[in-house]
Structures are given as C-alpha cells and as structure tokens.
Design an enzyme around this catalytic site. Structure first.
Site, PDB file in Angstrom:
ATOM      1  N   LYS A 129      30.400 -71.240  23.475  1.00 44.11           N
ATOM      2  CA  LYS A 129      31.508 -70.287  23.442  1.00 44.11           C
ATOM      3  C   LYS A 129      32.436 -70.696  22.320  1.00 44.11           C
ATOM      4  O   LYS A 129      32.434 -71.862  21.889  1.00 44.11           O
ATOM      5  CB  LYS A 129      32.279 -70.312  24.761  1.00 44.11           C
ATOM      6  CG  LYS A 129      32.903 -68.969  25.094  1.00 44.11           C
ATOM      7  CD  LYS A 129      31.887 -68.027  25.673  1.00 44.11           C
ATOM      8  CE  LYS A 129      32.451 -66.643  25.855  1.00 44.11           C
ATOM      9  NZ  LYS A 129      31.564 -65.823  26.688  1.00 44.11           N
ATOM     10  N   ASP A 169      33.450 -61.266  22.824  1.00 41.38           N
ATOM     11  CA  ASP A 169      34.008 -61.489  24.156  1.00 41.38           C
ATOM     12  C   ASP A 169      35.357 -60.754  24.109  1.00 41.38           C
ATOM     13  O   ASP A 169      35.518 -59.851  23.266  1.00 41.38           O
ATOM     14  CB  ASP A 169      34.139 -63.009  24.442  1.00 41.38           C
ATOM     15  CG  ASP A 169      34.373 -63.314  25.921  1.00 41.38           C
ATOM     16  OD1 ASP A 169      33.406 -63.328  26.686  1.00 41.38           O
ATOM     17  OD2 ASP A 169      35.539 -63.511  26.329  1.00 41.38           O
TER      18      ASP A 169
HETATM   19  N1  GLU Z   1      30.702 -62.940  25.941  1.00 38.93           N
HETATM   20  C1  GLU Z   1      29.584 -62.449  26.686  1.00 38.93           C
HETATM   21  C2  GLU Z   1      29.387 -63.262  27.937  1.00 38.93           C
HETATM   22  O1  GLU Z   1      30.325 -63.734  28.512  1.00 38.93           O
HETATM   23  C3  GLU Z   1      28.347 -62.248  25.849  1.00 38.93           C
HETATM   24  C4  GLU Z   1      27.886 -63.387  25.043  1.00 38.93           C
HETATM   25  C5  GLU Z   1      26.710 -63.021  24.093  1.00 38.93           C
HETATM   26  O2  GLU Z   1      26.284 -61.870  24.050  1.00 38.93           O
HETATM   27  O3  GLU Z   1      26.279 -63.947  23.425  1.00 38.93           O
HETATM   28  O4  GLU Z   1      28.290 -63.415  28.432  1.00 38.93           O
END
Ligand code: GLU
Length: 448
Positions: A129, A169
């Site tokens: 992240k 996100d």
């Molecule tokens: N931010 C999204 C999650 O919490 C997607 C992350 C992504 O597609 O890599 O899963």
C-alpha cells in the site's frame, strides 16, 4: 511448545512496541492473529519458522518528500509512502491513498490487510500500500497533475511490473492514475502497462475495474445470503460513502432488485426513501466532483443530514464503503435493532472490533473486507493478465471472471471457517485462507 495463545499475545505486544503510535496497524494485526490459534496448533511448522513474526514485519518501507508548486506558485511539501508488505505470492500489489489522514500507521494497516486479501483472491499478487497526506479535494487538475508527477518522480525507481504494481484507493482514481502513469512512462522510457492498474480502458485499463470493488461486494453478500437460504432481491440497503466502491455497489444492488435508501460523504448523508437516483449521484460525484449535500438540492424528496449517523437509517443490508472505523458498536447495535441481516465491507476495516463482535454475537451474515471487497484487486490482477498478453477483454467476459472469483472466495472462506470449527464466521475463514497461502509460500522460500 509454549501455549499458542500466550505466544500470539507476546507477538502482538512486540508489534505494538515496535510500531509505536500506529493504532490502525495494531488493530489490523490483532484482528488477524487472534483468529490463527487453530491453524497454528494444526501446523507447528508455522510457529517454528516464525511465520507470524515475519508476516507482521513489512519487507520494505519507503518514505519520501513530495514537493510541488500550487497554482499560486507557492511551494507545498507532502510526504509520500510505499510499503511493500509481503511478496511471497507475487509482486507487491495494492493501491495508493491520497488523503490528509495518511501516515505510516494507515499505510501499514492497509498493506497488512492487502497481503491477506490478495491471497484470498487466489491470484499471484503480494501485498502493498502507499499514498500521501496530500488532499486532492478542492485542487485544480493542474495541481493534481504536478503533485502526481512529483510523487512518481521518486516512486518510479521502486516499482515495476514484476516488482510492485500500485493502483488507486481513496483520493486516487482514473485521473490520478493517468498522471502517475504518464510520468512513469516519461521517466523510464518504457510503455510498461503492467506497472500500474486502474488505468483508463482506452489505454491499457480493464473494463470493469471501476465497477469491480462495488459489484464484488454485492456478489459476496448475495452468496452469504444464499448460504442462509435468503436473497438480496427486495432488500432495503444503506451504503455509506459515495465514491467508486459505493456507487457501483449501489448499481449492482439495484440491478439485483434491492433498494438503496441512503449514502454519504465525509460531511453528511442523504436519506431518499424512494431510492437513491443513481444517474444524479453519478453526475454529481463523477462528472462534477461535487458534494452529497447537492444531491438533496436536486432531489427535493431526499433529506440531507449534516454530520449525522447514516447507520440510524433502517435497513436489512448495510454496506460500509467509506473508510476505516466508520461503523462502531453503537451503530452495529442500532442496525441489528432495525432488522439488519447482512453486512458487507466495501471499505477496508470499516467496522470497529466492538461492531464486529456485535454482528457475530447476533449471528447475522458479516463479510469482512478481506473477502468482501477483494473483487477490486482481483480485477486489477485480471488487468495485469491482459497487459501481460497485450489483450483487451470485453466487459461481459471480465465481469463473468469477477463473478466467478467472488463465488470462489465465498466458498473458500465458508468451507475453511467450517473446517476450523466456526461455521458461518467469514472473519476466521478469510484470515485462515489468506494466511495459509502466504505462510506456505514463505516456508517454501526459506528464511527470506
Ligand atoms: N485499493 C484497493 C484495495 O483496497 C485496490 C488495490 C489494487 O487494485 O491494487 O483493495
């Protein structure tokens, strides 16, 4: 071998000590490791090789300065983060969040969750992240572009199609992904589509990525209800948030014959007993980037409540799709008293531990984010597949794949919960499914 429960507590105390002040990270770790007792008892090799201790320590954490100039020429300084949490199952994968609340503790909680969620999807992706305390809200397109360019000017050296694949996100949508990818392409001299997901389908993105998290949550709730001999059709629903996840959860709920009567943003919520008018909401939020209060101005039979509690609105299905810890124990008790039978987490960790306990004690269908909202990142993995083969799939085909993935996730979590003596407990199911996949790969790789 020392008592497993005591060992888990000692590990948790170490995590709290080593990561002082990172409250959300502590919460995310506790929620996972307190469910792992049965699997650790059945597999002493996980303890022997210190898999839990290793899994709680991110593989790498990058923090960097992001300087940029606003439209008035003033220099602004933000902080950028990228935490590669675990790469046992594939390249680091996870979104970027741009929001003033972002600090290392938030990024680590999200990266930790992502590791298990991504494993639950069954796709070859590790967990990561990142983000920044930059707030795109109220900024011009030119300012967002300059910020994204500065952010990528440092981030580019740490990512790559086989290394780390960011996505969106909160605060990072198609516009930001475009600016980020444009700068990556420019600096590296490579059109490396697979380095980032959530791209516009006109230049390498997957159809359905925008819809995937929201659709996936509803598919998951549908499966939970089916397992109890119920269906989503005709149910009254409340969905918090009004971003990407919330909007497409509402769209799928409507398509399946449910009615959504309330949604929200960080200022307040709208209650529209006749059902939220999706076209109006989409125009306001997606095309015009406006606030939810404007919805009530356009739909006079809807009521806008500033700073109110959306979970006071009676419903049978509740989908928290806004942010972490948005639904506490009091809200959970109100939902239960009003006849709520199913909760699916569209956001990451939106229900507090007290709220989770209340739902579980009442025995309603409760789908944690690691399983319920995994459709988003799973569709990112489908986007990576298309990029790797230079292919572009149709909407129908991609959605079918997403639907199959969500059904499989439900089945795996449901079966695993039963196998470990907690039938219907999707928290136990998702945590153990994810943990076993990551842990087995880590064991195979030796001490790395
Ligand atoms: N931010 C999204 C999650 O919490 C997607 C992350 C992504 O597609 O890599 O899963």
């Amino acid at each position: 071998m020392p008592d497993i429960q005591a060992r888990i507590e000692t590990i948790f105390e170490q995590v709290v000590r080593r990561n002082a002040g990172e409250r959300e990270f502590h919460q995310a770790v506790k929620e996972v490791i307190e469910t792992l007792g049965p699997v650790l008892r059945a597999h002493p090799e996980y303890t022997e090789h210190k898999i839990i201790e290793r899994i709680c320590e991110p593989e790498r954490q990058i923090i960097f300065r992001v300087p940029w100039q606003d439209d008035r020429g003033e220099v602004q300084i933000h902080r950028g983060f990228r935490v590669g949490f675990n790469s046992a199952l594939g390249p680091y994968k996870g979104g970027l969040r741009f929001h003033p609340s972002v600090y290392l503790g938030i990024v680590k909680f999200l990266g930790f969750e992502q590791t298990f969620k991504n494993a639950v999807t069954g796709m070859p992706i590790g967990g990561a992240k990142g983000g920044s305390d930059f707030d795109p809200k109220g900024r011009s397109d030119a300012e967002v572009m300059r910020f994204c360019q500065s952010f990528m000017t440092e981030l580019y050296r740490h990512i790559g199609e086989f290394t780390d694949v960011p996505a969106g996100d909160i605060g990072v949508g198609a516009r930001e992904i475009g600016f980020l990818f444009g700068q990556y392409k420019r600096i590296t001299n490579r059109y490396e589509s697979g380095v980032i997901t959530g791209k516009d389908p006109r230049w390498g993105g997957s159809l359905v990525r925008r819809e995937a998290t929201g659709y996936g949550v509803v598919y998951f709730v549908e499966e939970m209800l089916k397992a109890r001999g119920e269906s989503i059709e005709g149910k009254t629903c409340v969905v918090s948030g009004s971003g990407n996840v919330a909007i497409y959860a509402m769209e799928k709920l409507e398509a399946l014959g449910a009615q959504v009567v309330a949604c929200s943003d960080s200022n307040g919520f709208v209650h529209h007993p006749r059902g939220i008018h999706l076209a109006t909401l989409k125009r306001l939020k997606e095309a015009e980037r406006r606030r939810i209060r404007d919805y009530a101005a356009e739909r006079p039979d809807a009521k806008y409540v500033e700073a109110g509690r959306i979970w006071d609105v009676p419903c049978q299905v509740a989908l928290p799709c806004a942010t972490e810890n948005e639904l506490d124990e009091r809200a959970a008790r109100t939902l239960l008293a009003n006849g709520c039978v199913a909760v699916g987490e569209g956001a990451n960790m939106p229900v507090t531990p007290g709220g989770v306990r209340a739902f579980q004690a009442a025995g309603i269908a409760y789908g944690p984010g690691k399983a319920a909202n995994a459709g988003g990142v799973a569709t990112s993995a489908l986007e990576m597949q298309q990029n790797a083969s230079r292919d572009a799939w149709t909407f129908e085909y991609t959605e079918r794949r997403l639907h199959e993935i969500m059904r499989r996730i439900h089945r795996d979590c449901h079966e695993t919960a039963a196998e470990f003596g907690c039938p219907g407990n999707y928290v136990v199911g998702a945590n153990i499914v994810g943990f076993r996949r990551v842990a087995d790969a880590m064991l195979a790789f030796g001490v790395v």
